[in-house]
Motif scaffolding. Structure first.
Motif, PDB file in Angstrom:
ATOM      1  N   LEU A  76       0.465  -1.273  -0.338  1.00 13.58           N
ATOM      2  CA  LEU A  76      -0.092   0.083  -0.403  1.00 13.58           C
ATOM      3  C   LEU A  76       1.083   1.560   0.036  1.00 13.58           C
ATOM      4  CD1 LEU A  76      -2.938   1.195   0.186  1.00 13.58           C
ATOM      5  CD2 LEU A  76      -2.790   1.071   2.313  1.00 13.58           C
ATOM      6  N   ARG A  77       2.206   0.851   0.789  1.00 13.95           N
ATOM      7  CA  ARG A  77       2.968   2.127   0.717  1.00 13.95           C
ATOM      8  C   ARG A  77       3.487   2.475  -0.672  1.00 13.95           C
ATOM      9  NH1 ARG A  77       5.085   0.778   5.059  1.00 13.95           N
ATOM     10  NH2 ARG A  77       3.789   2.163   6.402  1.00 13.95           N
ATOM     11  N   ALA A  78       3.629   1.182  -1.040  1.00 14.76           N
ATOM     12  CA  ALA A  78       4.778   1.676  -2.351  1.00 14.76           C
ATOM     13  C   ALA A  78       3.915   2.007  -3.406  1.00 14.76           C
ATOM     14  CB  ALA A  78       5.264   0.438  -2.605  1.00 14.76           C
ATOM     15  N   GLN A  79       2.563   1.676  -4.449  1.00 10.13           N
ATOM     16  CA  GLN A  79       1.616   2.061  -4.287  1.00 10.13           C
ATOM     17  C   GLN A  79       1.394   3.429  -4.063  1.00 10.13           C
ATOM     18  OE1 GLN A  79      -2.178   0.599  -5.009  1.00 10.13           O
ATOM     19  NE2 GLN A  79      -1.629  -1.695  -4.850  1.00 10.13           N
ATOM     20  N   THR A  80       1.751   4.075  -2.982  1.00  6.79           N
ATOM     21  CA  THR A  80       1.301   5.450  -2.859  1.00  6.79           C
ATOM     22  C   THR A  80       2.332   6.392  -3.405  1.00  6.79           C
ATOM     23  OG1 THR A  80      -0.271   4.773  -0.702  1.00  6.79           O
ATOM     24  CG2 THR A  80       0.906   7.628  -1.238  1.00  6.79           C
ATOM     25  N   THR A  81       3.953   5.898  -3.130  1.00  5.08           N
ATOM     26  CA  THR A  81       4.621   6.227  -3.481  1.00  5.08           C
ATOM     27  C   THR A  81       5.091   6.411  -5.087  1.00  5.08           C
ATOM     28  OG1 THR A  81       6.118   5.375  -1.098  1.00  5.08           O
ATOM     29  CG2 THR A  81       7.298   6.508  -3.463  1.00  5.08           C
TER      30      THR A  81
ATOM     31  N   GLU B 266     -10.553  -6.217   1.112  1.00  5.09           N
ATOM     32  CA  GLU B 266     -10.343  -6.725   0.140  1.00  5.09           C
ATOM     33  C   GLU B 266     -10.805  -6.376  -0.829  1.00  5.09           C
ATOM     34  OE1 GLU B 266     -11.302 -10.632   0.534  1.00  5.09           O
ATOM     35  OE2 GLU B 266      -9.858 -11.373   1.363  1.00  5.09           O
ATOM     36  N   TYR B 267     -12.501  -5.703  -0.428  1.00  6.33           N
ATOM     37  CA  TYR B 267     -12.658  -4.950  -1.009  1.00  6.33           C
ATOM     38  C   TYR B 267     -12.476  -3.593  -2.643  1.00  6.33           C
ATOM     39  CZ  TYR B 267     -15.746  -1.952  -3.401  1.00  6.33           C
ATOM     40  OH  TYR B 267     -16.938  -0.785  -4.381  1.00  6.33           O
ATOM     41  N   LEU B 268     -11.181  -2.700  -0.763  1.00 11.06           N
ATOM     42  CA  LEU B 268     -11.262  -1.166  -0.887  1.00 11.06           C
ATOM     43  C   LEU B 268      -9.291  -1.467  -0.968  1.00 11.06           C
ATOM     44  CD1 LEU B 268     -11.981  -0.202   2.774  1.00 11.06           C
ATOM     45  CD2 LEU B 268     -12.665   0.829   0.644  1.00 11.06           C
ATOM     46  N   ASP B 269      -8.897  -2.508  -1.241  1.00 11.74           N
ATOM     47  CA  ASP B 269      -7.363  -2.645  -2.340  1.00 11.74           C
ATOM     48  C   ASP B 269      -7.776  -3.034  -3.272  1.00 11.74           C
ATOM     49  OD1 ASP B 269      -6.418  -2.708   0.501  1.00 11.74           O
ATOM     50  OD2 ASP B 269      -6.175  -4.654   0.940  1.00 11.74           O
ATOM     51  N   LYS B 270      -8.558  -3.028  -4.093  1.00 10.81           N
ATOM     52  CA  LYS B 270      -8.947  -3.010  -5.267  1.00 10.81           C
ATOM     53  C   LYS B 270      -8.937  -1.959  -5.983  1.00 10.81           C
ATOM     54  CE  LYS B 270      -9.805  -8.344  -5.636  1.00 10.81           C
ATOM     55  NZ  LYS B 270     -11.400  -8.922  -5.716  1.00 10.81           N
ATOM     56  N   GLU B 271      -9.535  -1.440  -4.971  1.00 14.59           N
ATOM     57  CA  GLU B 271     -10.031  -0.321  -5.270  1.00 14.59           C
ATOM     58  C   GLU B 271      -9.134   0.740  -5.230  1.00 14.59           C
ATOM     59  OE1 GLU B 271     -13.234   1.625  -6.217  1.00 14.59           O
ATOM     60  OE2 GLU B 271     -13.925  -0.497  -6.652  1.00 14.59           O
ATOM     61  N   ILE B 272      -8.434   0.923  -4.174  1.00 12.80           N
ATOM     62  CA  ILE B 272      -7.417   2.331  -4.108  1.00 12.80           C
ATOM     63  C   ILE B 272      -6.564   2.382  -5.184  1.00 12.80           C
ATOM     64  CG2 ILE B 272      -5.707   2.642  -2.532  1.00 12.80           C
ATOM     65  CD1 ILE B 272      -7.410   1.808  -0.206  1.00 12.80           C
ATOM     66  N   PRO B 273      -6.163   1.047  -5.719  1.00 12.67           N
ATOM     67  CA  PRO B 273      -5.023   1.599  -7.282  1.00 12.67           C
ATOM     68  C   PRO B 273      -5.999   2.623  -8.904  1.00 12.67           C
ATOM     69  CG  PRO B 273      -4.379  -0.963  -6.158  1.00 12.67           C
ATOM     70  CD  PRO B 273      -6.328   0.043  -5.738  1.00 12.67           C
ATOM     71  N   ARG B 274      -6.912   2.209  -8.599  1.00  9.93           N
ATOM     72  CA  ARG B 274      -7.639   3.170  -9.625  1.00  9.93           C
ATOM     73  C   ARG B 274      -8.110   4.101  -9.326  1.00  9.93           C
ATOM     74  NH1 ARG B 274     -10.868  -2.142  -9.888  1.00  9.93           N
ATOM     75  NH2 ARG B 274     -12.178  -1.029  -8.727  1.00  9.93           N
TER      76      ARG B 274
END
Length: 501
Positions: free
Chosen positions: A260-265, A454-462
């Motif tokens: 999650l931190r790597a995606q944001t960075t 799990e649902y939120l983890d799929k929504e966050i990258p988009r």
């Protein structure tokens, strides 16, 4: 005269005798008044007259009064044990000289100690003072040889442990404990191949366990490395005897947090580089290019357009007062960091982040995902509901949402159901509230929240990609306009020169 005196004296004596008789007509008792002792009758000089035999020296009277008062003030019995204990509790302790002058502030010490077998060991431990450190080690059968404070008490960044080291250690513990290796052996194996601060901390943990300390208590002595979530799960695994499963869950949790931190960075890298590049180009034009053109235009003596004059004025100001500009920017950054370290400042910052048009969407979902994942993992490990809410509140990363979780906890502690407590929390969407309600009714609250995570983890990258796409466009537009204005201010006089020629 003598006869008169005797007669007066006799009358007085008769009257006194008459008043002194119990049945006399002037009896004090008959008048309802208390009888006055003979030595307290006032004379003509206003002093008390006593007989010569009853007179005493004033100093003797004072001594008698003091002795009487002292005897009256003495207790009739010795104080009981409770009184004695209260007195001792308020008295100074024998080890007051070992107390820290900072009021018990814990410091980190790097130490070397001698074991009972003559082996020298080293490690890092927190203690208020070197004396406390020596006493703690002596209780474990270790003799302190030398110690010195680490830089962690002054420079907090130097004591941070690499996240990769922590994840690798957790994976190592999960593998070893699952294979039947003891915890001490697993810690020792990883400590031997880990140099630096983390290796010294692991050595200290190993020494504590060998001295009889429980494994969760040994880890809890290093809160600067292991978070409260980490320590709470270890304590739960220690009680249930399933430490290998706990370490496996911790590996999954740490990997999820790192992803999650790597995606944001990663999403922030390109907009940051773009912003720095365009802003650097603008500074280059204002500080170096425009001043050179200004000298050329002044040498020609031509009338400059209003836009060019204003841009050159801005360039002159930036050239002469660049130190003031950068100093102001640095002061604003430092002031913002100082403000955001306070509770009120951090609350205001998090409130504003949740109000931003595009960024708030994915920041909100990141906080919801952290809450769902952490709460589900902790609650499924056997931690009670209120403690799970406390720990989930610490990891959401947003003070506003943390306040709502604290409000939910108070309502649950007051006897309300979790569903009713979540119903009034506007930062938790209807889907989250519905999953909490279903999980509470069916007894599968951890499973429901894991599904939400799990649902939120799929929504966050988009949402993250969408937010930084918009942010990138805004940066390009704003800085592009600034560069275009500066370039246009230079081109307008040049074009006017060509027209005149």
């Amino acid at each position: 005269m003598r006869g008169a005196g005797r007669t007066r004296s006799g009358r007085t004596g008769a009257a006194g005798a008459e008043y002194g008789r119990p049945g006399g007509r002037g009896s004090a008792r008959r008048q309802g008044l208390p009888a006055v002792p003979p030595d307290r009758l006032p004379g003509s000089h206003g002093r008390l007259r006593v007989s010569a035999g009853d007179r005493r020296h004033p100093a003797h009277d004072r001594r008698r009064t003091r002795r009487g008062r002292n005897r009256a003030d003495r207790p009739l019995h010795r104080p009981d044990d409770s009184v004695r204990r209260r007195h001792v509790a308020h008295a100074g302790r024998a080890d007051d000289h070992l107390r820290s002058p900072e009021g018990g502030v814990m410091k980190e010490f790097r130490y070397s100690a001698l074991t009972g077998g003559g082996q020298t060991i080293s490690g890092i431990r927190e203690a208020p003072s070197p004396e406390h450190l020596a006493a703690d080690l002596l209780e474990q059968g270790l003799v302190l040889l030398k110690s010195k404070p680490t830089l962690g008490g002054i420079f907090s960044g130097s004591r941070r442990i690499n996240r990769k080291e922590l994840r690798d250690f957790t994976q190592h513990m999960a593998t070893c404990l699952g294979a039947g290796v003891t915890a001490v052996s697993a810690i020792e194996d990883f400590q031997r191949q880990t140099p630096g601060v983390f290796g010294e901390i692991l050595a200290d943990i190993r020494n504590d366990i060998n001295s009889g300390t429980q494994i969760d208590e040994a880890f809890a002595r290093h809160p600067q490395v292991f978070s409260q979530v980490y320590l709470s799960l270890m304590a739960s695994g220690q009680r249930s005897g399933a430490l290998d499963e706990v370490f496996t869950e911790l590996v999954s949790y740490l990997e999820w947090s790192e992803d999650l931190r790597a995606q944001t960075t990663q999403a922030m890298i390109y907009p940051a580089i773009l912003m720095v590049g365009i802003f650097g180009l603008f500074l280059l034009m204002m500080l170096f290019v425009i001043p050179r053109f200004k000298s050329i235009f002044e040498g020609i003596g031509m009338d400059l357009p209003t836009l060019t004059v204003r841009v050159m004025s801005i360039g002159d100001f930036m050239g002469h007062w660049w130190w003031l500009i950068f100093g102001t920017i640095g002061a604003l950054v430092f002031g913002a960091k100082t403000l955001f370290k306070t509770d009120r400042g951090a609350l205001w910052r998090d409130h504003m982040l949740l109000k931003l048009p595009v960024v708030s969407r994915f920041l909100h979902k990141i906080s919801l995902s952290r809450f769902s994942k952490t709460f589900a993992m902790i609650f499924s490990s056997g931690v009670d509901l209120l403690r799970a809410l406390d720990l989930a509140q610490e990891v959401v990363g947003n003070r506003v949402m943390g306040l709502q979780i604290a409000r939910i906890r108070r309502r649950v502690a007051g006897g309300e159901t979790l569903t009713a407590a979540f119903a009034d929390a506007d930062l938790f969407p209807p889907l989250m509230q519905r999953l909490v309600s279903v999980g509470e009714k069916t007894g599968s609250l951890d499973t429901s929240l894991l599904r939400a995570s799990e649902y939120l983890d799929k929504e966050i990258p988009r949402d993250l990609k969408k937010a930084f796409t918009v942010f990138e466009a805004v940066i390009i537009a704003v800085l592009g306009v600034m560069v275009c204005v500066a370039a246009l201010a230079l081109l307008m006089p040049i074009m006017s020169i060509r027209v005149k020629v």
